[in-house]
Write a protein that holds these residues in place. Sequence first.
Motif, PDB file in Angstrom:
ATOM      1  N   THR A  32     111.290 -30.676  97.356  1.00  0.00           N
ATOM      2  CA  THR A  32     111.189 -30.490  95.908  1.00  0.00           C
ATOM      3  C   THR A  32     111.868 -31.618  95.151  1.00  0.00           C
ATOM      4  O   THR A  32     111.391 -32.048  94.098  1.00  0.00           O
ATOM      5  CB  THR A  32     111.801 -29.144  95.499  1.00  0.00           C
ATOM      6  OG1 THR A  32     113.145 -29.047  95.994  1.00  0.00           O
ATOM      7  CG2 THR A  32     110.983 -27.993  96.046  1.00  0.00           C
TER       8      THR A  32
ATOM      9  N   GLY B  22     104.306 -26.454  93.472  1.00  0.00           N
ATOM     10  CA  GLY B  22     104.516 -25.505  92.386  1.00  0.00           C
ATOM     11  C   GLY B  22     103.757 -24.209  92.587  1.00  0.00           C
ATOM     12  O   GLY B  22     104.268 -23.121  92.289  1.00  0.00           O
ATOM     13  N   LEU B  23     102.531 -24.299  93.095  1.00  0.00           N
ATOM     14  CA  LEU B  23     101.742 -23.095  93.346  1.00  0.00           C
ATOM     15  C   LEU B  23     102.372 -22.240  94.447  1.00  0.00           C
ATOM     16  O   LEU B  23     102.425 -21.010  94.341  1.00  0.00           O
ATOM     17  CB  LEU B  23     100.313 -23.486  93.743  1.00  0.00           C
ATOM     18  CG  LEU B  23      99.445 -24.087  92.630  1.00  0.00           C
ATOM     19  CD1 LEU B  23      98.120 -24.570  93.207  1.00  0.00           C
ATOM     20  CD2 LEU B  23      99.201 -23.076  91.523  1.00  0.00           C
ATOM     21  N   VAL B  24     102.852 -22.884  95.504  1.00  0.00           N
ATOM     22  CA  VAL B  24     103.414 -22.151  96.634  1.00  0.00           C
ATOM     23  C   VAL B  24     104.771 -21.534  96.280  1.00  0.00           C
ATOM     24  O   VAL B  24     105.052 -20.377  96.605  1.00  0.00           O
ATOM     25  CB  VAL B  24     103.554 -23.075  97.861  1.00  0.00           C
ATOM     26  CG1 VAL B  24     104.325 -22.379  98.982  1.00  0.00           C
ATOM     27  CG2 VAL B  24     102.178 -23.496  98.355  1.00  0.00           C
ATOM     28  N   LEU B  25     105.617 -22.305  95.588  1.00  0.00           N
ATOM     29  CA  LEU B  25     106.955 -21.821  95.243  1.00  0.00           C
ATOM     30  C   LEU B  25     106.987 -21.090  93.910  1.00  0.00           C
ATOM     31  O   LEU B  25     108.051 -20.637  93.475  1.00  0.00           O
ATOM     32  CB  LEU B  25     107.938 -23.007  95.196  1.00  0.00           C
ATOM     33  CG  LEU B  25     108.126 -23.786  96.499  1.00  0.00           C
ATOM     34  CD1 LEU B  25     109.171 -24.869  96.308  1.00  0.00           C
ATOM     35  CD2 LEU B  25     108.516 -22.864  97.639  1.00  0.00           C
ATOM     36  N   ARG B  26     105.826 -21.023  93.252  1.00  0.00           N
ATOM     37  CA  ARG B  26     105.711 -20.369  91.943  1.00  0.00           C
ATOM     38  C   ARG B  26     106.633 -21.016  90.912  1.00  0.00           C
ATOM     39  O   ARG B  26     107.348 -20.332  90.167  1.00  0.00           O
ATOM     40  CB  ARG B  26     105.997 -18.870  92.065  1.00  0.00           C
ATOM     41  CG  ARG B  26     105.011 -18.142  92.971  1.00  0.00           C
ATOM     42  CD  ARG B  26     105.301 -16.666  93.060  1.00  0.00           C
ATOM     43  NE  ARG B  26     104.367 -16.002  93.957  1.00  0.00           N
ATOM     44  CZ  ARG B  26     104.399 -14.708  94.256  1.00  0.00           C
ATOM     45  NH1 ARG B  26     105.335 -13.936  93.716  1.00  0.00           N
ATOM     46  NH2 ARG B  26     103.512 -14.183  95.080  1.00  0.00           N
ATOM     47  N   ARG B  27     106.599 -22.316  90.895  1.00  0.00           N
ATOM     48  CA  ARG B  27     107.373 -23.082  89.911  1.00  0.00           C
ATOM     49  C   ARG B  27     106.399 -23.730  88.931  1.00  0.00           C
ATOM     50  O   ARG B  27     105.794 -24.767  89.223  1.00  0.00           O
ATOM     51  CB  ARG B  27     108.235 -24.142  90.601  1.00  0.00           C
ATOM     52  CG  ARG B  27     109.289 -23.557  91.524  1.00  0.00           C
ATOM     53  CD  ARG B  27     110.268 -24.621  91.982  1.00  0.00           C
ATOM     54  NE  ARG B  27     111.234 -24.098  92.923  1.00  0.00           N
ATOM     55  CZ  ARG B  27     112.224 -24.826  93.465  1.00  0.00           C
ATOM     56  NH1 ARG B  27     112.341 -26.109  93.138  1.00  0.00           N
ATOM     57  NH2 ARG B  27     113.071 -24.280  94.310  1.00  0.00           N
ATOM     58  N   GLY B  28     106.271 -23.094  87.791  1.00  0.00           N
ATOM     59  CA  GLY B  28     105.321 -23.580  86.804  1.00  0.00           C
ATOM     60  C   GLY B  28     105.624 -24.979  86.327  1.00  0.00           C
ATOM     61  O   GLY B  28     104.713 -25.731  85.984  1.00  0.00           O
TER      62      GLY B  28
ATOM     63  N   VAL C 208     103.854 -27.484  88.500  1.00  0.00           N
ATOM     64  CA  VAL C 208     102.414 -27.508  88.250  1.00  0.00           C
ATOM     65  C   VAL C 208     102.121 -28.241  86.946  1.00  0.00           C
ATOM     66  O   VAL C 208     101.221 -29.084  86.881  1.00  0.00           O
ATOM     67  CB  VAL C 208     101.851 -26.075  88.200  1.00  0.00           C
ATOM     68  CG1 VAL C 208     100.362 -26.100  87.855  1.00  0.00           C
ATOM     69  CG2 VAL C 208     102.065 -25.369  89.538  1.00  0.00           C
TER      70      VAL C 208
ATOM     71  N   THR D  64      98.159 -27.030  99.477  1.00  0.00           N
ATOM     72  CA  THR D  64      98.667 -25.687  99.169  1.00  0.00           C
ATOM     73  C   THR D  64      98.611 -24.785 100.396  1.00  0.00           C
ATOM     74  O   THR D  64      99.574 -24.066 100.708  1.00  0.00           O
ATOM     75  CB  THR D  64      97.858 -25.060  98.021  1.00  0.00           C
ATOM     76  OG1 THR D  64      97.951 -25.905  96.864  1.00  0.00           O
ATOM     77  CG2 THR D  64      98.394 -23.678  97.675  1.00  0.00           C
TER      78      THR D  64
ATOM     79  N   LEU E 170     101.765 -23.094 102.376  1.00  0.00           N
ATOM     80  CA  LEU E 170     101.856 -21.644 102.554  1.00  0.00           C
ATOM     81  C   LEU E 170     102.189 -21.293 103.999  1.00  0.00           C
ATOM     82  O   LEU E 170     103.008 -20.405 104.264  1.00  0.00           O
ATOM     83  CB  LEU E 170     100.536 -20.979 102.134  1.00  0.00           C
ATOM     84  CG  LEU E 170     100.290 -20.856 100.629  1.00  0.00           C
ATOM     85  CD1 LEU E 170      98.865 -20.363 100.370  1.00  0.00           C
ATOM     86  CD2 LEU E 170     101.307 -19.921  99.984  1.00  0.00           C
TER      87      LEU E 170
ATOM     88  N   ARG F   5     105.762 -22.200 104.563  1.00  0.00           N
ATOM     89  CA  ARG F   5     106.618 -21.238 103.875  1.00  0.00           C
ATOM     90  C   ARG F   5     106.778 -19.962 104.690  1.00  0.00           C
ATOM     91  O   ARG F   5     107.876 -19.417 104.807  1.00  0.00           O
ATOM     92  CB  ARG F   5     105.993 -20.913 102.523  1.00  0.00           C
ATOM     93  CG  ARG F   5     106.788 -19.952 101.666  1.00  0.00           C
ATOM     94  CD  ARG F   5     107.818 -20.681 100.877  1.00  0.00           C
ATOM     95  NE  ARG F   5     108.345 -19.852  99.813  1.00  0.00           N
ATOM     96  CZ  ARG F   5     109.514 -20.034  99.265  1.00  0.00           C
ATOM     97  NH1 ARG F   5     110.275 -21.029  99.675  1.00  0.00           N
ATOM     98  NH2 ARG F   5     109.953 -19.264  98.289  1.00  0.00           N
TER      99      ARG F   5
END
Length: 310
Positions: free
Chosen positions: A102, A157-163, A166, A288, A292, A295
Amino acid sequence: MRVVTPAETTPRVRELFEAEPGVAHLVVLPGAAVKPEGDLLLADVARECADSLLSALRRLGVPRDGSITVEPLDTVLSDAAVRAEEAAPGEGSDAVVWDELTGRIGEDSRFTASYQAFLTIACLLAAIGAITDSPVLVVGAMVLGPEFGPLAAIAVGLVLRRGAFVRRGALALVAGFPLAMAVTAGATLLFDATGLLSSGTLDHLDEVAFIYQVGPFSFIVAVLAGLAGILALTSAKSASLVGVFISVTTVPAAAFASVALVEGRLREAGLSALQLVVNLLGIVIAATLALLVARRTRRRRIRGVARPAG
């Protein structure tokens, strides 16, 4: 790994390091930290253990009250380090250190003046390569293009849900490519005015016709490149990224779309734009999915790490 922590947290941090089989050369310096005040712990950590250890340190609140610094070591001559590496589960080259990823993605995905300059120069080189039917110039432009950083940021960002990741990656792409393409279109008009280019020049581009030839393999290659790119980033094998850049037709497609549009060749312009979109989507989808899987593997490993007492 260097950790600065308040004195009251030091015993639990020390327990974490001592319990981790992939740790060697643990050093504890009480009261060594001045700003903020606290203790300093130093340790050599096998890469395959770093991610779970960082997660445990986060749960203790170390980043809130102190700091964690991770630095790669190129050479360590120590039998203890060898034993720690052998005791650590898995292979270091396959391990994903998410905080490292990151941090790296955060730097490479920003819409900055240098990013835009590299993207614009790459598009100009690709345009000249297409006009002169020179695959060497086109490949050079592919290597120079900085667009993989924003694409990787979107996937992370999509995988860690960090807008924020993205949005940052999308901004670099949505703003960067149109600006680079506009400059390339302006350069094409200049080439026309000086007699360096005419529409007929684009009639015979056998060597670079792949730029606007869209087919099933366009998406397949983009998917493979996305997988390879993420593997290169997560496994610390950044040299492999050069091959990724050469594999995908993002910058050349954007450049040729501008040239063809200025020259009134709408079909080639449309196909080039489609090639660009196919490549961008293929890379993001593949990256992505790969993240995943990584992750899920990480979560399984973290479950096997004992939570600190207290």
